[in-house]
Design a protein around this motif. Sequence first.
Motif: not given
Length: 140
Positions: A13-40
């Motif tokens: 496991q690895f704790m990660l700091r993300l720049p503003d807005g990146l988490r939302d972009r990852i979440k949107a891409q993960a949802e689009k691809n039918g994956r969890s954020m972790n899997a994405e």
Amino acid sequence: MPRGKFPSDKQDQFMLRLPDGLRDRIKAQAEKNGRSMNAEIVRVLEREFPKPVPTVARLMLLLGQAGTLRRSLRGEGVDQLIDQLYESIEAIVVDQMRIDNEEARSLTKEPSEDRDIEQDEGLKAEQPDVSRFGSGRSGA
């Protein structure tokens, strides 16, 4: 929840700091691809940092590709090119075997006085324990 209930509980496991807005972009891409954020995130990291492929496996792939070329393309120029490819692959294999043999021999060499290294404080550097490899001589 107790650790170890799921296989993923035993993974790094690895704790990660993300720049503003990146988490939302990852979440949107993960949802689009039918994956969890972790899997994405893992998918993107695996693509960027693929598992190393051993030299032998790469060479076997090259030999297979050369064989396919030889079977599907005919002509003196193609045959010469493929022969050169085989020669290059053979040279790489021979070089790799030489390197591997030298590394194996270096692990089995007994420490000698002329290879002792003096540290800055005047103390001899510790020699690695190679006793488990044996002396490399028969009957020893």
